[in-house]
Design an enzyme around this catalytic site. Structure first.
Site, short mmCIF file in Angstrom:
data_model
loop_
_atom_site.label_atom_id
_atom_site.label_comp_id
_atom_site.label_asym_id
_atom_site.label_seq_id
_atom_site.Cartn_x
_atom_site.Cartn_y
_atom_site.Cartn_z
N ASP A 1 0.79 -1.22 -0.04
CA ASP A 1 -0.21 0.30 -0.10
C ASP A 1 0.91 1.23 0.07
O ASP A 1 2.22 0.87 0.37
CB ASP A 1 -0.98 0.01 1.32
CG ASP A 1 -2.26 0.62 1.18
OD1 ASP A 1 -2.35 1.87 0.41
OD2 ASP A 1 -3.31 -0.02 1.08
N HIS B 1 -3.69 2.56 -4.81
CA HIS B 1 -3.07 2.35 -3.58
C HIS B 1 -1.54 2.15 -3.75
O HIS B 1 -0.98 1.36 -3.00
CB HIS B 1 -3.71 1.34 -2.65
CG HIS B 1 -4.86 2.06 -1.66
ND1 HIS B 1 -4.89 2.45 -0.74
CD2 HIS B 1 -6.17 2.03 -2.09
CE1 HIS B 1 -6.14 2.82 -0.27
NE2 HIS B 1 -6.81 2.47 -1.20
N GLU C 1 -10.43 1.87 -4.66
CA GLU C 1 -10.36 3.45 -4.33
C GLU C 1 -9.27 3.79 -5.48
O GLU C 1 -8.50 4.79 -5.05
CB GLU C 1 -9.68 3.64 -2.91
CG GLU C 1 -10.99 3.17 -1.79
CD GLU C 1 -10.38 3.52 -0.35
OE1 GLU C 1 -11.30 4.36 0.18
OE2 GLU C 1 -9.57 3.09 -0.29
N TRP D 1 -16.60 -4.86 0.56
CA TRP D 1 -16.17 -4.07 1.91
C TRP D 1 -17.26 -3.01 2.10
O TRP D 1 -17.28 -2.29 3.20
CB TRP D 1 -14.75 -3.86 1.92
CG TRP D 1 -14.35 -2.68 0.80
CD1 TRP D 1 -14.28 -2.93 -0.62
CD2 TRP D 1 -14.20 -1.46 1.11
NE1 TRP D 1 -13.92 -1.74 -1.11
CE2 TRP D 1 -13.82 -0.80 -0.01
CE3 TRP D 1 -14.34 -0.62 2.21
CZ2 TRP D 1 -13.54 0.65 -0.08
CZ3 TRP D 1 -13.84 0.63 2.14
CH2 TRP D 1 -13.57 1.41 0.87
N PHE E 1 -12.14 -4.28 11.83
CA PHE E 1 -11.90 -4.22 13.17
C PHE E 1 -10.55 -3.08 13.52
O PHE E 1 -10.11 -2.85 14.37
CB PHE E 1 -11.06 -5.56 13.46
CG PHE E 1 -11.85 -6.95 13.71
CD1 PHE E 1 -13.03 -6.90 13.45
CD2 PHE E 1 -11.54 -7.87 14.03
CE1 PHE E 1 -14.25 -7.75 13.33
CE2 PHE E 1 -12.35 -9.20 14.06
CZ PHE E 1 -13.56 -9.15 13.71
N GLU F 1 -3.91 2.08 9.80
CA GLU F 1 -3.36 3.31 9.95
C GLU F 1 -3.18 3.65 11.68
O GLU F 1 -2.26 4.42 11.83
CB GLU F 1 -4.45 4.29 9.44
CG GLU F 1 -4.45 4.28 7.91
CD GLU F 1 -5.57 3.22 7.43
OE1 GLU F 1 -5.81 2.07 8.03
OE2 GLU F 1 -5.67 3.30 6.23
C1 ACM Z 1 -10.73 -0.95 1.67
O1 ACM Z 1 -11.00 -0.53 2.86
N1 ACM Z 1 -10.39 0.41 0.95
C2 ACM Z 1 -10.59 -2.06 1.03
#
Ligand code: ACM
Length: 679
Positions: free
Chosen positions: A186, A260, A316, A382, A408, A459
């Site tokens: 990422d 990403h 994204e 997701w 989570f 993150e």
């Molecule tokens: C994601 O949460 N962007 C897969």
């Protein structure tokens, strides 16, 4: 019984467990448990294990399993008293299913495959722990609801070492989870050795700034002083994969593309649309070099990972640069693609073809459906279950990981009592409430939903301890969602078993959230509120709720349902003021003139994402619906605060009215409320 493991557990747990409740408490709950009268099996120092398998190689694999569940324990070829016998009955059980029969002298586990026997052993282990070495006479027939039972760990944002991963594999295997999805790449760092492109691990895996939060968005050389980050060597990965495979867990690598990918494009900027580093997160799809590069990467990835699935991310993509990039535009013309969604779809189709040509299957986040899904792709849903359902309805396989139930990285209890999280409120009960394939879907659609996955993006999760805190005990709920038939699921029953299992994890050194200390949702959200306006019509006066935060639409303010700790929980309706002087402006029609003594609404405030209390509230009444008389005007001076807060804005008095109007203002900010209570 293993002398070193079980007695040690007894010491820790002996004070904690009420024996009778504990005896049959297994997580995930087995499909069928019977406890006929009869004598219990008691472990002693001479308890042995016996394996009956059709060939030596299967016996050897099973011996490895046994040693991972009961390390150091003797495996004997002979039948003897006080023995656990693992018997392979080929063709008699569905994959991963097992029968477990506990008698006085023998525990018999039967299955058609190693996974089934392994899960039987895991059940025995839990039963032995619960009963301090004594397991009542019982018969269990067990099989998973879904074949795909996954957990995703993001090791890009904050890298975790191989020992951490193995420790989580241990816990996963005890919970009969069987897919570990590693988010290996990422923007925050590349985490897998690729020989052909060494800059990925010399540079794109390193940064100044220990944690994702401290990171300035730039990379540095591995050799720079203060370089933080890391990556797995191929040897590390093979070690993890073998460790997982010994526990019947498949490790699925995720290599993010086409988006990403900031870290890749910093190391190899020629693969972006303009060739400038630090400007793009998306690969250039018009450039053949992008495909050469990604196919080279895939070649090395599949050489390491034997998994059927290779996860290609796919989420994204900004797609912005594609709109003006001459190469991408030419590709779109050449391929007859209408828009950039078509370009993304072209990309996913090509990558899928490549993977399929190597005997592998593509899985990706649900954006891979944009512009048309590649023919054999599996969707990891997701953004909500609806994408996975759509994929399944069209004949594709889908795995469910909707953020509301499976992410989570959100708070699991009252936010201000918890370590930092990305937002959202996901208590264990909400994880447990998820049904990935409800009966309302057709049988074909349900059959295409292959399972469920918990995701932990990191993150805000910088340490091993914090990561485990976010995983447990929610992973227990996910395991039961994935394994146990829906008809047998019961939260109160689960919670008792989860408390015991989680206590055991804590006693073994997992840094789990202590479920005994859970406070739970905001008390107002726990039960519907009854009041005079319940079910009454609400008129939106030239105002609209934000499309992102509709809650229950036009019934939100009179449905009796109050919001919880987080404004995104589907109970709070959000309004954005922009620069107008009106945001929330609604009229409740009471149907007839009504004696009213109270009108009030709660607002939620969380300043960092621009959610504020109103600066001004006006409450007024009318009997003709046109001419309103003000009951109260409330103005407040608001101070910025980082904590979630709640405030009631109300009027109390006596009035007889048919219409009640509620207006709330705050320029340039969101306001959220959940119910207009009228008494
Ligand atoms: C994601 O949460 N962007 C897969």
């Amino acid at each position: 019984m293993n002398r070193s493991v079980i007695p040690a557990l007894f010491v820790v747990l002996i004070t904690a467990l009420p024996l009778c409740a504990a005896e049959t408490a297994v997580v995930p709950r087995p499909a069928s448990v019977e406890t006929p009268d009869g004598k219990a099996f008691e472990f002693n120092d001479n308890t042995s294990l016996r394996i009956i398998a059709p060939d030596d190689s299967m016996s050897a694999t099973l011996a490895d399993c046994v040693s991972s569940v009961f390390p150091g324990h003797e495996i004997s070829g002979k039948r003897s008293k006080n023995q656990i016998e693992l018997r392979v009955n080929l063709g008699e059980y569905t994959p991963e299913a097992y029968d477990l029969t506990v008698g006085k002298d023998r525990i018999l586990i039967e299955a058609s495959d190693g996974a089934g026997l392994f899960y039987g052993l895991q059940t025995v282990r839990q039963l032995a722990d619960n009963g301090f070495g004594r397991i009542p006479n019982m018969q269990i027939s067990d099989a998973p609801r879904f074949p795909y039972r996954g957990v995703m760990i993001d090791v890009s944002r904050n890298f975790r070492d191989k020992n951490f991963i193995k420790k989580q594999i241990d816990a996963m295997s005890r919970l009969k989870l069987n897919r570990l999805h590693l988010h290996l790449t990422d923007g925050a760092g590349w985490r897998i050795q690729i020989d052909k492109y060494p800059r990925l691990t010399e540079y794109a895996a390193w940064r100044q700034g220990e944690t994702w939060k401290q990171w300035n968005g730039r990379y540095c050389e591995r050799t720079d002083s203060g370089a933080h980050g890391g990556f797995y060597t191929k040897e590390d990965l093979r070690d993890i994969i073998k460790y997982a495979a010994d526990r019947f867990i498949t490790v699925i690598p995720e290599i993010e593309m086409p988006a990403h990918s900031e870290e890749v494009l910093a190391a190899y900027p020629e693969l972006s649309c303009t060739g400038e580093p630090f400007k793009h997160s998306d690969f250039c799809i018009g450039n053949e070099k992008t495909f050469e590069f990604l196919q080279d990467i895939i070649d090395e990835v599949i050489e390491i990972f034997p998994s059927e699935y290779i996860h290609i991310g796919g989420d994204e993509a900004s797609k912005q640069a594609w709109k003006s990039c001459p190469k991408c535009q030419k590709r779109m013309i050449d391929e007859g693609l209408e828009d950039v969604d078509g370009l993304q779809s072209y990309f996913v189709h090509r990558i899928e073809q490549y993977l399929n040509s190597k005997g592998r299957a593509l899985i990706g986040w649900d954006e891979i459906m944009e512009g048309g899904l590649a023919p054999n792709a599996t969707v990891l849903s997701w953004r909500g279950p609806q994408h996975g359902i759509r994929a399944a309805e069209s004949g594709h396989n889908a795995v469910m990981a909707p953020g509301r139930f499976c992410y989570f990285d959100g708070y699991q209890d009252v936010p201000h009592t918890q370590p930092e999280a990305i937002g959202g409120y996901l208590p264990i009960s909400l994880v447990y409430s998820f049904d990935p394939a409800p009966d309302s879907l057709s049988v074909e659609t349900r059959n295409n939903i292959k399972g469920v996955e918990a995701t932990m993006f990191t993150e805000y999760i910088a340490t091993d301890e914090h990561a485990e805190y976010m995983l447990y005990p929610r992973m227990l709920a996910l395991a039961e969602v994935a394994w146990t038939p829906q008809a047998l699921r019961d939260y109160d029953d689960f919670r008792e078993r989860a408390l015991m299992f989680n206590d055991r994890l804590i006693s073994e050194g997992y840094h789990a959230f202590d479920l005994h200390k859970e406070i739970g949702n905001r008390k107002e959200a726990l039960a519907p509120v009854d009041h005079l306006a319940r079910g009454k019509r609400v008129i939106y006066n030239d105002c609209e709720w934000s499309w992102k935060y509709p809650a229950a639409g036009a019934s939100t303010f009179t449905d009796g349902l109050r919001g919880g700790w987080i404004y995104t929980d589907g109970r709070w309706q959000g309004f954005y003021n922009g620069d107008t002087d009106r945001a929330l402006d609604v009229t409740v029609d009471m149907d007839e003139p009504t004696d009213i003594t109270y009108v009030g609404a709660d607002f939620i405030q969380l300043c960092p994402p621009n959610v504020w209390f109103p600066e001004k509230v006006i409450i007024s009444y009318s009997n003709d619906g046109e001419n309103f008389t003000t009951l109260t005007t409330i103005t407040t001076n608001l101070l910025r605060d980082n904590k979630v807060a709640f405030r009631n804005f109300s009027w109390a008095g006596n009035v007889r009215a048919r219409y009640i109007r509620y207006q709330a203002y705050n320029r340039w900010r969101f306001v959220f409320t959940d119910e207009i209570v009228i008494r």
